[in-house]
Write a protein that holds these residues in place. Structure first.
Motif, PDB file in Angstrom:
ATOM      1  N   ASP A  62       0.814  -1.212   0.000  1.00 42.46           N
ATOM      2  CA  ASP A  62       0.000   0.000   0.000  1.00 42.46           C
ATOM      3  C   ASP A  62       0.850   1.265   0.000  1.00 42.46           C
ATOM      4  OD1 ASP A  62       1.047  -0.074   2.542  1.00 42.46           O
ATOM      5  OD2 ASP A  62      -0.855   0.320   3.574  1.00 42.46           O
ATOM      6  N   GLY A  63       2.164   1.112  -0.122  1.00 41.08           N
ATOM      7  CA  GLY A  63       3.054   2.260  -0.170  1.00 41.08           C
ATOM      8  C   GLY A  63       3.461   2.794   1.178  1.00 41.08           C
ATOM      9  N   THR A  64       3.011   2.139   2.257  1.00 40.37           N
ATOM     10  CA  THR A  64       3.350   2.579   3.611  1.00 40.37           C
ATOM     11  C   THR A  64       3.857   1.385   4.413  1.00 40.37           C
ATOM     12  OG1 THR A  64       1.625   4.280   3.568  1.00 40.37           O
ATOM     13  CG2 THR A  64       2.490   3.649   5.720  1.00 40.37           C
ATOM     14  N   VAL A  65       5.019   1.553   5.035  1.00 46.34           N
ATOM     15  CA  VAL A  65       5.584   0.494   5.876  1.00 46.34           C
ATOM     16  C   VAL A  65       5.192   0.765   7.318  1.00 46.34           C
ATOM     17  CG1 VAL A  65       7.681  -0.612   6.703  1.00 46.34           C
ATOM     18  CG2 VAL A  65       7.515   0.097   4.314  1.00 46.34           C
ATOM     19  N   THR A  66       4.493  -0.152   7.929  1.00 47.54           N
ATOM     20  CA  THR A  66       4.040   0.008   9.305  1.00 47.54           C
ATOM     21  C   THR A  66       5.017  -0.655  10.266  1.00 47.54           C
ATOM     22  OG1 THR A  66       2.752  -2.043   9.307  1.00 47.54           O
ATOM     23  CG2 THR A  66       1.659  -0.039   8.501  1.00 47.54           C
ATOM     24  N   TRP A  67       4.851  -0.321  11.559  1.00 48.12           N
ATOM     25  CA  TRP A  67       5.689  -0.946  12.592  1.00 48.12           C
ATOM     26  C   TRP A  67       5.462  -2.456  12.631  1.00 48.12           C
ATOM     27  CZ3 TRP A  67       9.903  -0.916  15.094  1.00 48.12           C
ATOM     28  CH2 TRP A  67      10.069  -1.612  16.293  1.00 48.12           C
ATOM     29  N   GLY A  68       4.219  -2.866  12.428  1.00 46.13           N
ATOM     30  CA  GLY A  68       3.920  -4.294  12.414  1.00 46.13           C
ATOM     31  C   GLY A  68       4.645  -5.014  11.292  1.00 46.13           C
ATOM     32  N   GLU A  69       4.688  -4.389  10.124  1.00 43.93           N
ATOM     33  CA  GLU A  69       5.399  -4.990   8.987  1.00 43.93           C
ATOM     34  C   GLU A  69       6.899  -5.051   9.259  1.00 43.93           C
ATOM     35  OE1 GLU A  69       2.508  -3.845   5.211  1.00 43.93           O
ATOM     36  OE2 GLU A  69       3.870  -2.317   6.031  1.00 43.93           O
ATOM     37  N   LEU A  70       7.431  -4.016   9.910  1.00 42.34           N
ATOM     38  CA  LEU A  70       8.852  -4.033  10.271  1.00 42.34           C
ATOM     39  C   LEU A  70       9.154  -5.153  11.256  1.00 42.34           C
ATOM     40  CD1 LEU A  70       9.727  -0.236  10.652  1.00 42.34           C
ATOM     41  CD2 LEU A  70      10.785  -1.843   9.052  1.00 42.34           C
TER      42      LEU A  70
END
Length: 229
Positions: A62-70
């Motif tokens: 979605d073009g945004t890296v979240t803390w959860g994804e990190l």
């Protein structure tokens, strides 16, 4: 009012040109290392955009890296980082261990912060120099640079002061060579730092040389020297 509108249009035109030209953001990581005896404490800040480019973190694209994804990619991120740097005292390679996985924000975006410790397994001479070999992202982006800040901590240190005295002491320490800064590039992947660190003027020469080279590689790199300073 007319002048303000013209200035705004001019600036928006510059922004549009940068977008159309697909100017890339400078790729830098920041490595802070403190050495005492044969033990090392360090912090490594790596841009989230570089991690996304290298291993892919944006799972839902979605073009945004979240803390959860990190966090879900914490192990691959640490593995890539630790495989990209070697710290050693002579022939004694130090085993690096990540203690904390954090997130911080720099002026140019979000950075993963790896807080780590390292220690040589064998005996290390008191005056043994530290050798650092850095290979992060060079195969993917030759314009990437690793910026190192190194300090040798003495067994006994003076208590920190404040105000003008502290600033004056820092300047004296840099000129005397108690702190060092260095730049890693594809042509300078390995560097050795003796316990008698180079003085400030030698460090400025290295920064200037690497900065000028970085600038000539692209029009958007004029800020590189400012970042170093």
């Amino acid at each position: 009012m007319k002048k303000i509108v013209l200035i705004a249009l001019f600036l928006s035109g510059i922004a549009g040109f940068a977008t159309r030209a697909d100017a890339h953001t400078l790729s830098n990581s920041y490595l802070s290392v403190v050495v005492q005896g044969k033990e090392i404490e360090g912090q490594w800040d790596i841009a989230v955009r570089d991690l996304e480019y290298a291993i892919g973190i944006d799972a839902n694209e979605d073009g945004t890296v979240t803390w959860g994804e990190l966090k879900s990619q914490e192990e691959p991120i640490e593995s890539m980082a630790l495989s990209s740097i070697v710290l050693s005292f002579g022939d004694e390679v130090c085993a690096l261990h990540v203690d904390r996985f954090l997130l911080d924000t720099h002026s140019d975006g979000a950075y993963v912060v790896l807080s780590f410790t390292a220690k040589a397994a064998g005996d290390v001479a008191k005056d043994a120099p530290l050798t650092a070999r850095y290979n992060l992202l060079f195969d993917l982006d030759p314009q990437h640079r690793g910026l190192l800040n190194l300090r040798y901590r003495q067994e006994t240190e003076l208590a920190p002061s404040s105000g003008f005295g502290a600033s004056n002491s820092l300047i004296k320490a840099m000129l005397a060579g108690e702190k060092a800064s260095a730049i890693f590039s594809p042509d300078h992947r390995e560097q050795t730092f003796s316990r008698e660190l180079p003085g400030a003027w030698q460090q400025i020469k290295q920064f200037f040389h690497n900065g000028v080279g970085h600038i000539w590689s692209g029009y958007d790199h004029i800020s590189f020297l400012l970042v170093l300073l």
